[in-house]
Design a protein around this motif. Structure first.
Motif, PDB file in Angstrom:
ATOM      1  N   PRO A   1       0.834  -1.209   0.000  1.00 42.99           N
ATOM      2  CA  PRO A   1       0.000   0.000   0.000  1.00 42.99           C
ATOM      3  C   PRO A   1       0.867   1.257   0.000  1.00 42.99           C
ATOM      4  CG  PRO A   1      -0.817  -1.589   1.606  1.00 42.99           C
ATOM      5  CD  PRO A   1       0.518  -2.103   1.136  1.00 42.99           C
ATOM      6  N   PRO A   2       0.607   2.185  -0.917  1.00 49.25           N
ATOM      7  CA  PRO A   2       1.453   3.374  -1.002  1.00 49.25           C
ATOM      8  C   PRO A   2       1.017   4.470  -0.037  1.00 49.25           C
ATOM      9  CG  PRO A   2      -0.189   3.460  -2.721  1.00 49.25           C
ATOM     10  CD  PRO A   2      -0.419   2.152  -1.972  1.00 49.25           C
TER      11      PRO A   2
ATOM     12  N   GLY B   1     -11.204   1.382  -3.171  1.00 45.39           N
ATOM     13  CA  GLY B   1     -11.209  -0.067  -3.010  1.00 45.39           C
ATOM     14  C   GLY B   1      -9.844  -0.669  -2.790  1.00 45.39           C
ATOM     15  N   LYS B   2      -8.787   0.141  -2.878  1.00 49.35           N
ATOM     16  CA  LYS B   2      -7.426  -0.344  -2.660  1.00 49.35           C
ATOM     17  C   LYS B   2      -6.904   0.183  -1.316  1.00 49.35           C
ATOM     18  CE  LYS B   2      -6.745  -2.101  -6.907  1.00 49.35           C
ATOM     19  NZ  LYS B   2      -6.324  -3.480  -7.212  1.00 49.35           N
ATOM     20  N   PRO B   3      -6.140  -0.609  -0.576  1.00 48.04           N
ATOM     21  CA  PRO B   3      -5.563  -0.093   0.667  1.00 48.04           C
ATOM     22  C   PRO B   3      -4.463   0.925   0.384  1.00 48.04           C
ATOM     23  CG  PRO B   3      -4.809  -2.341   0.261  1.00 48.04           C
ATOM     24  CD  PRO B   3      -5.855  -2.040  -0.772  1.00 48.04           C
ATOM     25  N   VAL B   4      -4.513   2.062   1.063  1.00 51.06           N
ATOM     26  CA  VAL B   4      -3.490   3.098   0.949  1.00 51.06           C
ATOM     27  C   VAL B   4      -3.137   3.566   2.354  1.00 51.06           C
ATOM     28  CG1 VAL B   4      -4.288   3.856  -1.325  1.00 51.06           C
ATOM     29  CG2 VAL B   4      -5.183   4.962   0.728  1.00 51.06           C
ATOM     30  N   ARG B   5      -2.046   4.325   2.447  1.00 44.03           N
ATOM     31  CA  ARG B   5      -1.634   4.871   3.738  1.00 44.03           C
ATOM     32  C   ARG B   5      -1.606   6.394   3.654  1.00 44.03           C
ATOM     33  NH1 ARG B   5       3.912   2.773   5.120  1.00 44.03           N
ATOM     34  NH2 ARG B   5       4.219   2.794   2.860  1.00 44.03           N
ATOM     35  N   PRO B   6      -2.160   7.078   4.653  1.00 42.55           N
ATOM     36  CA  PRO B   6      -2.099   8.545   4.632  1.00 42.55           C
ATOM     37  C   PRO B   6      -0.691   9.025   4.954  1.00 42.55           C
ATOM     38  CG  PRO B   6      -3.086   7.774   6.677  1.00 42.55           C
ATOM     39  CD  PRO B   6      -2.879   6.557   5.817  1.00 42.55           C
ATOM     40  N   GLY B   7      -0.444  10.309   4.673  1.00 39.82           N
ATOM     41  CA  GLY B   7       0.862  10.885   4.979  1.00 39.82           C
ATOM     42  C   GLY B   7       1.859  10.600   3.874  1.00 39.82           C
ATOM     43  N   GLY B   8       3.121  10.690   4.229  1.00 37.50           N
ATOM     44  CA  GLY B   8       4.169  10.477   3.247  1.00 37.50           C
ATOM     45  C   GLY B   8       4.965  11.736   3.028  1.00 37.50           C
ATOM     46  N   PRO B   9       5.681  11.829   1.927  1.00 41.41           N
ATOM     47  CA  PRO B   9       6.544  12.980   1.668  1.00 41.41           C
ATOM     48  C   PRO B   9       5.733  14.246   1.397  1.00 41.41           C
ATOM     49  CG  PRO B   9       6.471  11.564  -0.255  1.00 41.41           C
ATOM     50  CD  PRO B   9       5.763  10.830   0.842  1.00 41.41           C
ATOM     51  N   PRO B  10       6.373  15.414   1.513  1.00 39.72           N
ATOM     52  CA  PRO B  10       5.659  16.675   1.279  1.00 39.72           C
ATOM     53  C   PRO B  10       5.507  16.968  -0.201  1.00 39.72           C
ATOM     54  CG  PRO B  10       7.935  17.122   1.837  1.00 39.72           C
ATOM     55  CD  PRO B  10       7.762  15.631   1.954  1.00 39.72           C
ATOM     56  N   GLY B  11       4.539  16.347  -0.833  1.00 43.89           N
ATOM     57  CA  GLY B  11       4.320  16.514  -2.263  1.00 43.89           C
ATOM     58  C   GLY B  11       3.482  15.371  -2.785  1.00 43.89           C
ATOM     59  N   GLU B  12       3.353  15.305  -4.100  1.00 41.29           N
ATOM     60  CA  GLU B  12       2.525  14.299  -4.761  1.00 41.29           C
ATOM     61  C   GLU B  12       3.335  13.023  -4.945  1.00 41.29           C
ATOM     62  OE1 GLU B  12      -0.416  14.074  -8.685  1.00 41.29           O
ATOM     63  OE2 GLU B  12       1.231  15.525  -8.597  1.00 41.29           O
TER      64      GLU B  12
ATOM     65  N   VAL C   1      -3.078  -4.806  -4.483  1.00 36.27           N
ATOM     66  CA  VAL C   1      -2.426  -3.998  -3.452  1.00 36.27           C
ATOM     67  C   VAL C   1      -2.724  -4.594  -2.086  1.00 36.27           C
ATOM     68  CG1 VAL C   1      -2.184  -1.683  -2.481  1.00 36.27           C
ATOM     69  CG2 VAL C   1      -2.688  -1.957  -4.906  1.00 36.27           C
ATOM     70  N   GLY C   2      -1.693  -4.790  -1.298  1.00 37.74           N
ATOM     71  CA  GLY C   2      -1.842  -5.355   0.037  1.00 37.74           C
ATOM     72  C   GLY C   2      -0.497  -5.824   0.549  1.00 37.74           C
ATOM     73  N   PRO C   3      -0.471  -6.567   1.659  1.00 37.24           N
ATOM     74  CA  PRO C   3       0.797  -7.099   2.157  1.00 37.24           C
ATOM     75  C   PRO C   3       1.478  -7.963   1.105  1.00 37.24           C
ATOM     76  CG  PRO C   3      -0.958  -7.401   3.775  1.00 37.24           C
ATOM     77  CD  PRO C   3      -1.611  -6.953   2.514  1.00 37.24           C
ATOM     78  N   LEU C   4       2.769  -7.823   0.967  1.00 40.02           N
ATOM     79  CA  LEU C   4       3.491  -8.593  -0.042  1.00 40.02           C
ATOM     80  C   LEU C   4       3.632 -10.045   0.389  1.00 40.02           C
ATOM     81  CD1 LEU C   4       6.307  -6.088  -1.113  1.00 40.02           C
ATOM     82  CD2 LEU C   4       4.058  -6.485  -2.156  1.00 40.02           C
ATOM     83  N   PRO C   5       3.584 -10.978  -0.562  1.00 36.93           N
ATOM     84  CA  PRO C   5       3.660 -12.396  -0.220  1.00 36.93           C
ATOM     85  C   PRO C   5       5.086 -12.831   0.085  1.00 36.93           C
ATOM     86  CG  PRO C   5       3.520 -12.131  -2.585  1.00 36.93           C
ATOM     87  CD  PRO C   5       3.361 -10.757  -2.001  1.00 36.93           C
ATOM     88  N   ALA C   6       5.210 -13.957   0.767  1.00 35.97           N
ATOM     89  CA  ALA C   6       6.523 -14.585   0.924  1.00 35.97           C
ATOM     90  C   ALA C   6       7.037 -14.961  -0.458  1.00 35.97           C
ATOM     91  CB  ALA C   6       6.403 -15.825   1.799  1.00 35.97           C
TER      92      ALA C   6
END
Length: 395
Positions: free
Chosen positions: A149-150, A177-188, A204-209
């Motif tokens: 998730p970005p 419908g996709k998991p995302v995370r708020p915040g991040g760098p100051p920009g797009e 999009v989600g946790p990466l597999p083994a």
């Protein structure tokens, strides 16, 4: 099945995806040759090595030369793609990407999709980025794409429509419908092109083994103060025993509750609430409880990231005093949503593939129901029209 795992450390954009693919070993010359078949003049691909926070990777610039149109309509862009010499599956992927962006822009700006004109996305560099991503996946052999998730970034950004909040409305529309995370760098951190790649081509989600085979870094243009602006791409194989997609997004939880004092209307609402909270599926089945009492088995399937939210929804909407859980694994087909145009409106078709071979296609019910209500026809008529449109497009 090969995996392509994306980690948007600094974000994701079309040029970063291209750069990461080239860093993985995609032949830049072969990529450019395929893109030249679009017949769009006045651009060239410049590939350089670049270090970001001590990480060596590849940077891609699409250098535009000469005068270009201020904007392009969706029909014009789709015409370029249809008339191109791109590989057939890459051509279909590029078409799906542009149609998805067009739908998002139409919803955000409140106009029919036929009236959508792309400014940033209609520019030559964005056309090259979108079509290039499809060609890069073709050159990689169409691995199953998984992305962490970005983070979407923060602040404000200038666009052709004016100053917008970050993330811009079209980016959020694309990633519904996709998991995302708020915040991040100051920009797009995630551009509309990057969001479309995640929405159409990735799970999009946790990466597999997995077992890493090759690792590439696509370096972006901007420099973030708190992190390297890179997209890490790992070409990998599923870990032994992980199943067809690995136990990352496919390692799930089943949540269950037995109900014998809950009205049927609340059970129906609990299923809705579980899905709204991020459950992949939810259901109810009759069962016989102690002393012969009739009851209902309420269940939901979700990943670890949504487990707490789905559990909370089951507690909030039912009379249960406990929700049990147990881990499960599943083998999942590759899935992609490909929009088609029907006489009743635009409908997304969910296409299932195994190792690149299509196994089935089914129109999305909600899209069909909305079109059917607007046109005053039966849902099954819209579904049939969507399948005809999808199959005719493949010929």
């Amino acid at each position: 099945m090969a995996l392509l795992l994306l980690e948007p450390v600094g974000g994701i954009a079309g040029d970063m995806f291209l750069a990461a693919a080239i860093d993985l070993g995609v032949d830049a010359a072969a990529l450019a040759r395929a893109l030249e078949s679009l017949g769009v003049p006045g651009w060239r691909l410049v590939v350089t090595r670049k270090a970001e926070h001590g990480i060596q990777g590849t940077h891609v610039d699409v250098v535009v030369e000469g005068e270009q149109p201020a904007s392009r309509g969706l029909a014009e862009i789709l015409g370029l793609v249809a008339a191109s010499g791109l590989p057939p599956r890459a051509r279909e992927a590029a078409r799906a990407l542009f149609e998805r962006i067009g739908e998002a822009e139409a919803r955000v700006h409140g106009v029919p999709i036929s009236e959508v004109h792309f400014h940033e996305v209609g520019a030559v560099d964005s056309i090259v980025d979108v079509c290039g991503a499809a060609v890069a996946l073709d050159l990689l052999g169409w691995p199953a794409v998984r992305s962490a998730p970005p983070e979407l970034g923060r602040g404000l950004v200038r666009t052709a429509h004016g100053t917008m909040p970050v993330p811009p409305p079209a980016v959020l529309e694309l990633l519904k419908g996709k998991p995302v995370r708020p915040g991040g760098p100051p920009g797009e951190a995630v551009t509309p092109t990057g969001a479309a790649l995640l929405a159409v081509l990735a799970e999009v989600g946790p990466l597999p083994a997995h077992v890493p085979v090759r690792v590439g870094y696509g370096v972006g243009t901007r420099a973030w103060p708190d992190r390297p602006n890179v997209l890490r791409a790992t070409l990998a194989e599923p870990a032994p025993g992980a199943g067809a997609g690995g136990p990352g997004p496919d390692a799930l939880w089943v949540l269950e509750a037995n109900l014998d004092d809950c009205p049927g209307q609340l059970v129906a609402r609990a299923i809705e609430a579980a899905l709204e909270a991020g459950a992949l599926d939810a259901w109810a089945a009759p069962l016989t409880m102690k002393k012969g009492r009739p009851g209902v088995l309420l269940g939901a399937l979700c990943d670890e990231a949504r487990r707490a939210a789905v559990t909370g929804a089951l507690f909030a909407e039912t009379t249960t005093l406990g929700v049990r859980r147990h881990p499960v694994e599943r083998d999942a087909l590759e899935r992609a949503l490909e929009p088609v145009e029907t006489a009743y409106g635009s409908v997304r078709v969910k296409v299932a593939r195994l190792g690149g071979r299509e196994l089935g296609a089914h129109p999305e019910y909600e899209d069909c129901a909305a079109c059917a209500r607007a046109a005053g026809v039966a849902v099954r008529e819209v579904m049939a029209a969507a399948l005809v449109a999808y199959r005719s497009r493949r010929r």
